[in-house]
Design an enzyme around this catalytic site. Structure first.
Site, PDB file in Angstrom:
ATOM      1  N   ASP A  66     -18.484  20.559  73.046  1.00 54.14           N
ATOM      2  CA  ASP A  66     -19.707  21.154  72.515  1.00 54.14           C
ATOM      3  C   ASP A  66     -19.273  22.470  71.876  1.00 54.14           C
ATOM      4  O   ASP A  66     -18.940  23.423  72.585  1.00 54.14           O
ATOM      5  CB  ASP A  66     -20.716  21.398  73.644  1.00 54.14           C
ATOM      6  CG  ASP A  66     -22.009  22.014  73.135  1.00 54.14           C
ATOM      7  OD1 ASP A  66     -22.012  22.551  72.006  1.00 54.14           O
ATOM      8  OD2 ASP A  66     -23.011  21.954  73.865  1.00 54.14           O
ATOM      9  N   SER A 150     -21.692  24.618  52.906  1.00 54.68           N
ATOM     10  CA  SER A 150     -22.731  23.873  52.177  1.00 54.68           C
ATOM     11  C   SER A 150     -22.972  24.560  50.848  1.00 54.68           C
ATOM     12  O   SER A 150     -22.612  25.730  50.663  1.00 54.68           O
ATOM     13  CB  SER A 150     -24.033  23.880  52.985  1.00 54.68           C
ATOM     14  OG  SER A 150     -25.119  23.452  52.190  1.00 54.68           O
ATOM     15  N   TYR A 163     -30.440  27.970  58.684  1.00 51.75           N
ATOM     16  CA  TYR A 163     -29.266  27.143  58.383  1.00 51.75           C
ATOM     17  C   TYR A 163     -28.462  27.753  57.236  1.00 51.75           C
ATOM     18  O   TYR A 163     -27.234  27.864  57.308  1.00 51.75           O
ATOM     19  CB  TYR A 163     -29.739  25.727  58.036  1.00 51.75           C
ATOM     20  CG  TYR A 163     -28.644  24.820  57.534  1.00 51.75           C
ATOM     21  CD1 TYR A 163     -27.682  24.329  58.405  1.00 51.75           C
ATOM     22  CD2 TYR A 163     -28.583  24.449  56.189  1.00 51.75           C
ATOM     23  CE1 TYR A 163     -26.673  23.484  57.948  1.00 51.75           C
ATOM     24  CE2 TYR A 163     -27.585  23.608  55.727  1.00 51.75           C
ATOM     25  CZ  TYR A 163     -26.633  23.130  56.605  1.00 51.75           C
ATOM     26  OH  TYR A 163     -25.632  22.304  56.157  1.00 51.75           O
ATOM     27  N   ALA A 165     -28.237  30.775  56.344  1.00 53.97           N
ATOM     28  CA  ALA A 165     -27.534  31.982  56.810  1.00 53.97           C
ATOM     29  C   ALA A 165     -26.240  31.612  57.541  1.00 53.97           C
ATOM     30  O   ALA A 165     -25.214  32.286  57.390  1.00 53.97           O
ATOM     31  CB  ALA A 165     -28.444  32.800  57.719  1.00 53.97           C
ATOM     32  N   LYS A 167     -24.406  28.980  56.987  1.00 57.20           N
ATOM     33  CA  LYS A 167     -23.440  28.452  56.014  1.00 57.20           C
ATOM     34  C   LYS A 167     -22.860  29.579  55.164  1.00 57.20           C
ATOM     35  O   LYS A 167     -21.697  29.541  54.767  1.00 57.20           O
ATOM     36  CB  LYS A 167     -24.120  27.379  55.145  1.00 57.20           C
ATOM     37  CG  LYS A 167     -24.558  26.156  55.954  1.00 57.20           C
ATOM     38  CD  LYS A 167     -23.375  25.322  56.380  1.00 57.20           C
ATOM     39  CE  LYS A 167     -23.383  24.830  57.779  1.00 57.20           C
ATOM     40  NZ  LYS A 167     -22.234  24.010  58.151  1.00 57.20           N
TER      41      LYS A 167
HETATM   42  N1  LIG Z   1     -25.470  15.962  55.144  1.00 55.71           N
HETATM   43  C1  LIG Z   1     -25.702  16.966  54.310  1.00 55.71           C
HETATM   44  O1  LIG Z   1     -26.608  16.908  53.463  1.00 55.71           O
HETATM   45  C2  LIG Z   1     -24.837  18.207  54.362  1.00 55.71           C
HETATM   46  C3  LIG Z   1     -24.827  19.050  53.238  1.00 55.71           C
HETATM   47  C4  LIG Z   1     -24.052  20.198  53.295  1.00 55.71           C
HETATM   48  C5  LIG Z   1     -23.300  20.494  54.406  1.00 55.71           C
HETATM   49  N2  LIG Z   1     -23.323  19.654  55.484  1.00 55.71           N
HETATM   50  C6  LIG Z   1     -22.542  20.026  56.668  1.00 55.71           C
HETATM   51  O2  LIG Z   1     -21.676  18.977  57.000  1.00 55.71           O
HETATM   52  C7  LIG Z   1     -21.371  19.042  58.394  1.00 55.71           C
HETATM   53  C8  LIG Z   1     -21.476  17.655  58.996  1.00 55.71           C
HETATM   54  O3  LIG Z   1     -22.815  17.222  58.850  1.00 55.71           O
HETATM   55  P1  LIG Z   1     -23.197  15.697  58.626  1.00 55.71           P
HETATM   56  O4  LIG Z   1     -23.954  15.622  57.361  1.00 55.71           O
HETATM   57  O5  LIG Z   1     -22.033  14.831  58.829  1.00 55.71           O
HETATM   58  O6  LIG Z   1     -24.261  15.529  59.821  1.00 55.71           O
HETATM   59  P2  LIG Z   1     -24.388  14.450  61.005  1.00 55.71           P
HETATM   60  O7  LIG Z   1     -24.227  13.085  60.480  1.00 55.71           O
HETATM   61  O8  LIG Z   1     -25.656  14.822  61.709  1.00 55.71           O
HETATM   62  O9  LIG Z   1     -23.131  14.781  61.934  1.00 55.71           O
HETATM   63  C9  LIG Z   1     -23.059  16.007  62.629  1.00 55.71           C
HETATM   64  C10 LIG Z   1     -21.829  16.019  63.507  1.00 55.71           C
HETATM   65  O10 LIG Z   1     -21.755  17.311  64.142  1.00 55.71           O
HETATM   66  C11 LIG Z   1     -21.629  17.109  65.542  1.00 55.71           C
HETATM   67  N3  LIG Z   1     -22.247  18.211  66.273  1.00 55.71           N
HETATM   68  C12 LIG Z   1     -23.487  18.743  66.140  1.00 55.71           C
HETATM   69  N4  LIG Z   1     -23.666  19.711  67.044  1.00 55.71           N
HETATM   70  C13 LIG Z   1     -22.516  19.803  67.754  1.00 55.71           C
HETATM   71  C14 LIG Z   1     -22.076  20.600  68.849  1.00 55.71           C
HETATM   72  N5  LIG Z   1     -22.873  21.533  69.414  1.00 55.71           N
HETATM   73  N6  LIG Z   1     -20.836  20.410  69.327  1.00 55.71           N
HETATM   74  C15 LIG Z   1     -20.011  19.491  68.780  1.00 55.71           C
HETATM   75  N7  LIG Z   1     -20.367  18.695  67.766  1.00 55.71           N
HETATM   76  C16 LIG Z   1     -21.612  18.848  67.274  1.00 55.71           C
HETATM   77  C17 LIG Z   1     -22.309  15.776  65.831  1.00 55.71           C
HETATM   78  O11 LIG Z   1     -21.707  15.194  66.993  1.00 55.71           O
HETATM   79  P3  LIG Z   1     -22.381  15.073  68.450  1.00 55.71           P
HETATM   80  O12 LIG Z   1     -23.862  15.008  68.257  1.00 55.71           O
HETATM   81  O13 LIG Z   1     -21.782  13.823  69.008  1.00 55.71           O
HETATM   82  O14 LIG Z   1     -21.924  16.302  69.163  1.00 55.71           O
HETATM   83  C18 LIG Z   1     -21.897  14.976  64.600  1.00 55.71           C
HETATM   84  O15 LIG Z   1     -20.615  14.424  64.789  1.00 55.71           O
HETATM   85  C19 LIG Z   1     -22.330  20.067  59.004  1.00 55.71           C
HETATM   86  O16 LIG Z   1     -21.660  21.284  59.235  1.00 55.71           O
HETATM   87  C20 LIG Z   1     -23.368  20.253  57.918  1.00 55.71           C
HETATM   88  O17 LIG Z   1     -23.926  21.544  57.935  1.00 55.71           O
HETATM   89  C21 LIG Z   1     -24.074  18.513  55.486  1.00 55.71           C
END
Ligand SMILES: NC(=O)c1ccc[n+]([C@@H]2O[C@H](COP(=O)([O-])OP(=O)(O)OC[C@H]3O[C@@H](n4cnc5c(N)ncnc54)[C@H](OP(=O)(O)O)[C@@H]3O)[C@@H](O)[C@H]2O)c1
Length: 280
Positions: A66, A150, A163, A165, A167
């Site tokens: 975590d 992001s 969020y 902030a 990033k």
């Molecule tokens: N999707 C978008 O539109 C987008 C755009 C820009 C940036 N991002 C960034 O990309 C990254 C990945 O996001 P995603 O789109 O792949 O989202 P996602 O499909 O919801 O995956 C999020 C991942 O983060 C893990 N996570 C969340 N809280 C956690 C914690 N406290 N400890 C450890 N792991 C944690 C989750 O694993 P568990 O729940 O198993 O812990 C999961 O593996 C994020 O940083 C997000 O801000 C996403």
């Protein structure tokens, strides 16, 4: 470092990925494993990590983590060094969004999202980088830190203020660290996806109770991870997986009133689609 960009061999490269149980982190793990990288897969849902490891040939390390807990981050890095002896790339990817207005986000929600998105980036770095700096060079680099930020790092978006902030904080850390550690051959790369099809939206809706409309642009997870893999092979300062997105936001920075005008239209769409959140 800017003048002597070298290619790094993915075969046997050690890559630690936070948030590897879903979305961008999982897709990145799949792509890197195909090219022979040795992975440390971390997230809270250990069952998902084990299933992914099986799918990838059971040669990787899974660590329940975590990232909002400092001791988990420290243990993740210790176990990574114990298993593989070095870390070539640390991908700080774990994170979540929260769809809420700035003034309605609670003090606890702010602390929670900063604990995961910002301190969940900082704490693995604090544990890993001092040891990475003592590693021998591999293909010209001592290692790399990659932060998944992001597009909103450059300009806060309505109902994604907290969020945005977090990033922006990652982006600033990446800027500073990249220059600090350039002479030591430790690369730092920030990644700036736009709206990407993962579980991110459902999680952010669940926490904030609002539905955000899809933006005018979107991308699939393969586009993002293809660019990330390229930046692991040939480290670069920033990755903007959607062509043109950086320039859109650069224009916004030069003309903030114009950016506010455009984002005001987006605000109106959010309000129209979430009447329950804006009554009274
Ligand atoms: N999707 C978008 O539109 C987008 C755009 C820009 C940036 N991002 C960034 O990309 C990254 C990945 O996001 P995603 O789109 O792949 O989202 P996602 O499909 O919801 O995956 C999020 C991942 O983060 C893990 N996570 C969340 N809280 C956690 C914690 N406290 N400890 C450890 N792991 C944690 C989750 O694993 P568990 O729940 O198993 O812990 C999961 O593996 C994020 O940083 C997000 O801000 C996403």
């Amino acid at each position: 470092m800017d003048n002597d960009i070298m290619s790094r061999n993915l075969n046997d490269m050690v890559v630690v990925i936070t948030g590897a149980s879903a979305g961008i982190g999982k897709a990145l793990a799949e792509k890197l494993a195909k090219q022979g990288a040795k992975l440390v897969l971390s997230a809270r849902r250990l069952d998902r990590l084990h299933a992914l490891n099986q799918q990838l040939g059971a040669r990787h390390l899974c660590v329940a983590t975590d990232v909002s807990k400092r001791e988990d981050c420290t243990r993740l890095i210790e176990e990574s060094f114990r298993a593989f002896g070095r870390i070539d790339t640390l991908v700080c990817n774990a994170g979540y969004g929260l769809y809420k207005s700035v003034h309605e986000t609670s003090a606890q929600e702010y602390r929670d999202i900063f604990n995961t998105n910002v301190f969940g980036t900082v704490d693995p770095i604090l544990a890993a980088v001092p040891r990475m700096l003592k590693q021998d060079l591999r293909d010209g680099y001592r290692g790399q830190v990659m932060m998944v930020s992001s597009i909103v790092a450059l300009h806060g978006v309505p109902y994604l203020g907290a969020y945005s902030a977090t990033k922006a904080a990652q982006f600033s850390l990446a800027h500073a660290m990249r220059v600090e550690l350039g002479p030591e051959k430790l690369a730092v790369t920030s990644v700036h996806p736009i709206q990407t099809k993962t579980d991110f939206g459902a999680a952010a809706r669940g926490k904030g109770g609002m539905q955000l409309p899809r933006g005018p642009f979107g991308q699939n997870v393969e586009q993002v991870v293809n660019r990330m893999v390229s930046a692991i092979v040939r480290p670069c300062p920033e990755v903007w997986p959607h062509q043109g997105s950086k320039w859109l936001y650069a224009i916004g920075s030069l003309f903030p009133a114009f950016a506010d005008h455009l984002l005001g239209k987006y605000r109106d769409r959010v309000r129209a689609e979430n009447p329950h959140s804006f009554q009274g």
